[in-house]
Scaffold this active site. Structure first.
Site, PDB file in Angstrom:
ATOM      1  N   GLU A 142       2.006   1.634  -3.444  1.00 57.45           N
ATOM      2  CA  GLU A 142       0.379   2.260  -4.319  1.00 57.45           C
ATOM      3  C   GLU A 142       0.090   4.072  -3.962  1.00 57.45           C
ATOM      4  O   GLU A 142      -0.191   4.054  -5.121  1.00 57.45           O
ATOM      5  CB  GLU A 142      -0.785   0.818  -3.456  1.00 57.45           C
ATOM      6  CG  GLU A 142      -0.360  -0.289  -4.326  1.00 57.45           C
ATOM      7  CD  GLU A 142      -1.585  -1.251  -3.440  1.00 57.45           C
ATOM      8  OE1 GLU A 142      -1.211  -1.398  -2.773  1.00 57.45           O
ATOM      9  OE2 GLU A 142      -2.238  -1.591  -4.902  1.00 57.45           O
ATOM     10  N   GLY A 183       0.982  -1.254   0.290  1.00 50.17           N
ATOM     11  CA  GLY A 183      -0.429  -0.137  -0.045  1.00 50.17           C
ATOM     12  C   GLY A 183       1.122   1.382  -0.220  1.00 50.17           C
ATOM     13  O   GLY A 183       0.077   2.030  -0.459  1.00 50.17           O
ATOM     14  N   GLU A 208       2.990  -8.184  -1.217  1.00 47.60           N
ATOM     15  CA  GLU A 208       1.381  -9.086  -0.645  1.00 47.60           C
ATOM     16  C   GLU A 208       1.389 -10.602  -1.736  1.00 47.60           C
ATOM     17  O   GLU A 208       0.561 -11.269  -0.539  1.00 47.60           O
ATOM     18  CB  GLU A 208       0.083  -7.984  -1.353  1.00 47.60           C
ATOM     19  CG  GLU A 208      -0.126  -6.668  -0.924  1.00 47.60           C
ATOM     20  CD  GLU A 208       0.527  -5.272  -1.736  1.00 47.60           C
ATOM     21  OE1 GLU A 208       1.528  -5.974  -2.761  1.00 47.60           O
ATOM     22  OE2 GLU A 208       0.494  -4.418  -1.694  1.00 47.60           O
TER      23      GLU A 208
HETATM   24  N1  3HC Z   1       1.324  -3.660   8.792  1.00 48.33           N
HETATM   25  C1  3HC Z   1       1.590  -4.372  10.478  1.00 48.33           C
HETATM   26  N2  3HC Z   1       2.420  -3.950  10.956  1.00 48.33           N
HETATM   27  C2  3HC Z   1       3.675  -4.578  10.798  1.00 48.33           C
HETATM   28  C3  3HC Z   1       3.920  -4.393   9.250  1.00 48.33           C
HETATM   29  C4  3HC Z   1       2.008  -3.415   8.581  1.00 48.33           C
HETATM   30  N3  3HC Z   1       2.646  -3.791   6.907  1.00 48.33           N
HETATM   31  N4  3HC Z   1       5.070  -3.914   8.700  1.00 48.33           N
HETATM   32  C5  3HC Z   1       5.474  -4.230  10.205  1.00 48.33           C
HETATM   33  N5  3HC Z   1       5.418  -3.997  10.741  1.00 48.33           N
HETATM   34  C6  3HC Z   1       5.903  -4.890  12.561  1.00 48.33           C
HETATM   35  C7  3HC Z   1       6.661  -6.006  12.535  1.00 48.33           C
HETATM   36  O1  3HC Z   1       5.163  -7.011  13.157  1.00 48.33           O
HETATM   37  C8  3HC Z   1       7.067  -5.694  13.688  1.00 48.33           C
HETATM   38  O2  3HC Z   1       6.099  -5.826  14.956  1.00 48.33           O
HETATM   39  P1  3HC Z   1       7.046  -6.349  16.183  1.00 48.33           P
HETATM   40  O3  3HC Z   1       8.207  -5.256  16.577  1.00 48.33           O
HETATM   41  O4  3HC Z   1       6.158  -5.570  17.179  1.00 48.33           O
HETATM   42  O5  3HC Z   1       7.329  -7.314  16.113  1.00 48.33           O
HETATM   43  C9  3HC Z   1       7.467  -4.100  13.218  1.00 48.33           C
HETATM   44  O6  3HC Z   1       6.660  -3.761  12.546  1.00 48.33           O
HETATM   45  C10 3HC Z   1       8.836  -3.966  12.825  1.00 48.33           C
HETATM   46  O7  3HC Z   1       9.161  -4.773  12.004  1.00 48.33           O
HETATM   47  P2  3HC Z   1      10.276  -5.650  10.966  1.00 48.33           P
HETATM   48  O8  3HC Z   1      10.784  -6.345  12.536  1.00 48.33           O
HETATM   49  O9  3HC Z   1       9.771  -6.388   9.832  1.00 48.33           O
HETATM   50  O10 3HC Z   1      11.175  -4.515  10.363  1.00 48.33           O
HETATM   51  P3  3HC Z   1      12.630  -4.755   9.807  1.00 48.33           P
HETATM   52  O11 3HC Z   1      13.122  -3.365   9.659  1.00 48.33           O
HETATM   53  O12 3HC Z   1      13.445  -5.640   9.871  1.00 48.33           O
HETATM   54  O13 3HC Z   1      11.139  -4.685   8.367  1.00 48.33           O
HETATM   55  C11 3HC Z   1       9.763  -4.000   6.825  1.00 48.33           C
HETATM   56  C12 3HC Z   1      10.874  -3.595   7.964  1.00 48.33           C
HETATM   57  C13 3HC Z   1      10.726  -4.310   5.680  1.00 48.33           C
HETATM   58  C14 3HC Z   1       9.178  -2.443   6.680  1.00 48.33           C
HETATM   59  C15 3HC Z   1       8.908  -5.518   7.102  1.00 48.33           C
HETATM   60  O14 3HC Z   1       8.842  -4.968   7.779  1.00 48.33           O
HETATM   61  C16 3HC Z   1       8.355  -5.258   5.690  1.00 48.33           C
HETATM   62  O15 3HC Z   1       8.571  -6.180   5.000  1.00 48.33           O
HETATM   63  N6  3HC Z   1       7.022  -5.376   6.068  1.00 48.33           N
HETATM   64  C17 3HC Z   1       5.786  -6.352   5.548  1.00 48.33           C
HETATM   65  C18 3HC Z   1       5.603  -5.004   4.227  1.00 48.33           C
HETATM   66  C19 3HC Z   1       4.166  -5.702   3.836  1.00 48.33           C
HETATM   67  O16 3HC Z   1       4.105  -6.390   3.072  1.00 48.33           O
HETATM   68  N7  3HC Z   1       3.626  -4.374   3.202  1.00 48.33           N
HETATM   69  C20 3HC Z   1       2.646  -5.164   1.951  1.00 48.33           C
HETATM   70  C21 3HC Z   1       1.634  -4.950   3.191  1.00 48.33           C
HETATM   71  S1  3HC Z   1      -0.390  -5.682   2.778  1.00 48.33           S
HETATM   72  C22 3HC Z   1      -0.571  -4.747   1.650  1.00 48.33           C
HETATM   73  O17 3HC Z   1      -0.081  -3.060   1.286  1.00 48.33           O
HETATM   74  C23 3HC Z   1      -2.064  -4.310   1.000  1.00 48.33           C
HETATM   75  C24 3HC Z   1      -2.832  -3.165   0.282  1.00 48.33           C
HETATM   76  O18 3HC Z   1      -1.364  -3.783  -1.028  1.00 48.33           O
HETATM   77  C25 3HC Z   1      -3.918  -2.925  -0.207  1.00 48.33           C
END
Ligand code: 3HC
Length: 699
Positions: free
Chosen positions: A105, A102, A125
């Site tokens: 996006e 997102g 995603e």
């Molecule tokens: N939503 C909620 N919590 C999230 C999150 C998210 N998208 N991304 C990370 N967090 C949380 C983690 O659970 C973690 O929580 P904690 O400290 O309580 O364990 C904290 O944030 C820190 O995350 P990381 O330990 O993973 O931190 P890093 O620095 O190692 O990595 C990152 C950062 C690269 C941003 C990694 O967290 C990541 O890949 N996040 C997910 C990214 C993702 O998949 N985004 C797509 C989401 S789905 C979407 O957007 C749908 C849309 O198309 C409508």
């Protein structure tokens, strides 16, 4: 309370800043804040352009994944991104850190994008069983082209800022301060008279796509994405982007996104996302626990396992001493390592220079004294207590005080091993999985006396060597192997009951396992399994227990390595062998085991419920801290597909009442020995709870 999205005017540029730590996820207050700020921007005559920027370590890293289990609350992201795009004045996204999902996006809805060189942009995603559902599937193909967009969305891998610029996703890579650079970019736009530029207005030229492009693309990814639902949905969205008017295609994206979001696969993959982060949290070993420095590692044993372990450290620049008992074994070990590196070099994944640098970091030695200064020693020798005793007594004698002494044992008692030294507080289990240079799992086994700084150091070290460390306690086989035994036991028993091994393997494979149980047994070596059984002091008192393996080993059929095991091998291809069926039949007759008609459903239940039951015992005994930890072990180390989310998540998905009922059915048929339900399953089934809820309730 500070606002999560703030609005400030810097000259004639509106700076809209998101501040929602840790990763600026698009939680409801952020979406509300964005909607409010862009409304203000539209109405603000003093603002000629806007810059969207984020505080903290990253640009928006995606939707808030924790919200996907709850009802959607407005404004939903697709609404917000269109509000941004519809602004009549130019909007510039200023990207640092990771613009993901997102987040990207939202950036693609802005009219221009600038990024600092270290930024990464992607639509991951798919790794959550989802598709980019806020117009990402429509915008990325318009900016980057259909093929590049599909590649990015199907792999989920991010692009660098430079790569994104080359693909037309980013307009400029800025040097120096991002906000200053973005504001300057906005001023340049105004000076040049450039206004809003809507990505949705870009036309995709379908005529440039080869005939059958989408059908061929589906075929090309079929193997890598086997069993996963989201990739096919992403392709359908891009097909819509090519063939439908923009808003019709957005409606299609929305429909397919909802199918993904409500699927069991996505909840399993989201569960894995959080489970992989939870594993690092150890209640009695807080984050600020002091750690020991690990600058020099030594590995005892230069076999396939020891060599693979050594490579992990060399790969991240940590020098390793590789100790063997004679020159021949040492030369063989170094040759295996060289061979392991040659593969990636040939495939272009590593340069010859990198390979040479890694190999230069591995120093072969025959001398125990040479490891006296190592900070961490990992023993990877023969799996019997007698051999471990000899090694650990030697380590105790030569290693410097404070060195961490680790065993790569896959099943033996780490406390017993620690007792061979005068420093049990420094002893820990580091169970790597074969091939150790490839598999991401590291079971970290804390002994009764292992000190907290040793645990903290090893958990951090797992990350350094790019593994996922899961902390477990001592029991035979720890978490992974202990749960694997019942799985193999049932697979074996069903062969005695007349089910051909290849059918069992096919059912397990179709369920999603990387390989069926018999194929894995042959690959690891039936003798290895047989030897483990012999070491197991509490082995079930059952003559039928893994009987087929015992008989095949006695006949010299050790698996792939001897050309025959449960299967015959033509090269590395398994071929079913009527002789094995005949042996199974004869053994069944001798053991009075009836031949049964067994359905595919029963095969699944017996393979996985037996494993899940052991997992429940493991949780109750405190061997694993959380059900999610077990799931990480299985998805990262045992070829279980992420779309199942591991055995415990699968049980939660099926429903523990159903698992319990099935176990009762098998208990009726087979008696108490294997099918007595773990008390935890019974308790949770009766109270309508899940393993995940039980784990969360324990903090
Ligand atoms: N939503 C909620 N919590 C999230 C999150 C998210 N998208 N991304 C990370 N967090 C949380 C983690 O659970 C973690 O929580 P904690 O400290 O309580 O364990 C904290 O944030 C820190 O995350 P990381 O330990 O993973 O931190 P890093 O620095 O190692 O990595 C990152 C950062 C690269 C941003 C990694 O967290 C990541 O890949 N996040 C997910 C990214 C993702 O998949 N985004 C797509 C989401 S789905 C979407 O957007 C749908 C849309 O198309 C409508």
């Amino acid at each position: 309370m500070p606002e999560v999205v703030s609005y400030a005017l810097e000259g004639d540029i509106a700076v809209i800043t998101v501040a929602n730590p840790p990763v600026n996820a698009l939680s409801l207050p952020v979406r509300q804040g964005l909607a409010k700020c862009f409304e203000r921007f539209a109405a603000d005559a003093g603002a000629k352009a806007a810059v969207l920027i984020c505080d903290g370590r990253t640009f928006i890293a995606g939707a808030d994944i924790t919200e996907f289990d709850k009802p959607i609350e407005q404004p939903w992201l697709p609404v917000v991104v269109h509000q941004i795009e519809d602004c009549a004045k130019p909007v510039v996204a200023a990207i640092h850190g990771t613009a993901l999902g997102g987040g990207l996006e939202t950036a693609m809805a802005c009219h221009y994008r600038v990024a600092i060189a270290s930024a990464q942009l992607g639509l991951p995603e798919v790794t959550l069983g989802l598709l980019p559902g806020a117009t990402g599937t429509q915008r990325l193909p318009r900016l980057a082209g259909v093929q590049a967009a599909l590649d990015a969305m199907i792999s989920g891998k991010p692009m660098t800022a430079k790569g994104a610029q080359e693909k037309g996703v980013v307009d400029a890579v800025v040097e120096g301060d991002l906000k200053t650079g973005a504001i300057a970019f906005a001023h340049d736009l105004l000076k040049a008279g450039k206004g809003p530029r809507k990505v949705r207005d870009i036309q995709i030229d379908a005529s440039t796509l080869p005939t059958n492009f989408f059908a061929d693309y589906r075929k090309a990814i079929a193997r890598d994405t086997r069993g996963f639902f989201a990739p096919g949905q992403i392709i359908s969205c891009v097909e819509a982007a090519v063939s439908l008017p923009y808003f019709d295609a957005v409606a299609r994206e929305n429909e397919l996104f909802m199918q993904c979001m409500t699927s069991s696969q996505s909840s399993a993959q989201r569960h894995m996302f959080f489970a992989e982060r939870e594993v690092a949290k150890i209640p009695d070993v807080p984050k600020d626990t002091p750690m020991r420095e690990v600058r020099q590692v030594a590995v005892i044993g230069g076999g396939t396992m020891g060599g693979g372990i050594a490579m992990n450290f060399a790969n991240v620049g940590i020098p390793v001493l590789l100790k063997e008992i004679n020159q021949e074994a040492l030369d063989r070990g170094m040759a295996i390592i060289r061979g392991n590196y040659e593969g990636p070099v040939k495939k272009g994944r590593m340069s010859q220079t990198q390979m040479d640098q890694c190999i230069a970091l591995i120093t072969p030695t025959l001398d125990y004294q040479a490891i006296a200064n190592a900070d961490l020693v990992i023993e990877a020798v023969f799996e019997t207590m007698a051999v471990k005793k000899e090694v650990f007594e030697n380590l105790d004698a030569v290693c410097k005080p404070g060195a961490i002494l680790a065993s790569n044992t896959s099943s033996l008692n780490v406390d017993e091993i620690a007792a061979f030294t005068k420093r049990p507080q420094d002893v820990i289990g580091l169970h790597f999985f074969a091939p150790a240079n490839v598999m991401t799992l590291l079971e970290i086994v804390r002994g009764e006396k292992t000190s907290k700084d040793v645990i903290a150091t090893c958990m951090a070290l797992a990350k350094t060597i790019r593994k996922i460390g899961v902390l477990v306690k001592v029991c035979f086989g720890f978490v992974g192997n202990r749960m694997y035994f019942p799985y193999v036991r049932e697979a074996q028993r069903m062969v005695l009951e007349g089910v051909p091994p290849e059918r069992i393997d096919r059912v397990a494979y179709d369920w999603g396992m990387a390989m069926g149980p018999h194929g894995v047994s042959d690959l690891s070596g039936l003798d290895v399994f047989d030897k483990l059984n012999k070491e197991w002091k509490e082995k079930p008192d059952d003559p039928a227990y893994c009987r087929l393996i015992t008989v095949l080993v006695a006949k010299g059929r050790l698996g792939q390595k001897s050309g025959a095991g449960i299967y015959k091998y033509e090269g590395r291809t398994p071929v079913s062998d009527p002789e094995v069926l005949a042996i199974a039949k004869a053994e069944a007759a001798a053991l009075n085991i009836p031949q049964l008609e067994i359905s595919d459903e029963e095969i699944i239940e017996r393979l996985f419920y037996s494993m899940i039951n052991e997992g429940a015992l493991i949780l109750d005994e405190g061997i694993a801290m959380r059900s999610g930890d077990i799931d990480v072990v299985y998805c990262c180390g045992y070829g279980m597909p992420r779309h199942r989310g591991g055995p415990m998540q699968y049980a939660d998905e099926v429903g523990l009442d159903k698992v319990y009922a099935a176990m009762q059915k098998y208990r009726g048929r087979y008696g108490d020995l294997y099918w007595t339900s773990a008390p935890l399953i019974e308790r949770l089934a009766k109270s309508g709870q899940t393993f995940a809820q039980w784990s969360a309730s324990r903090g």
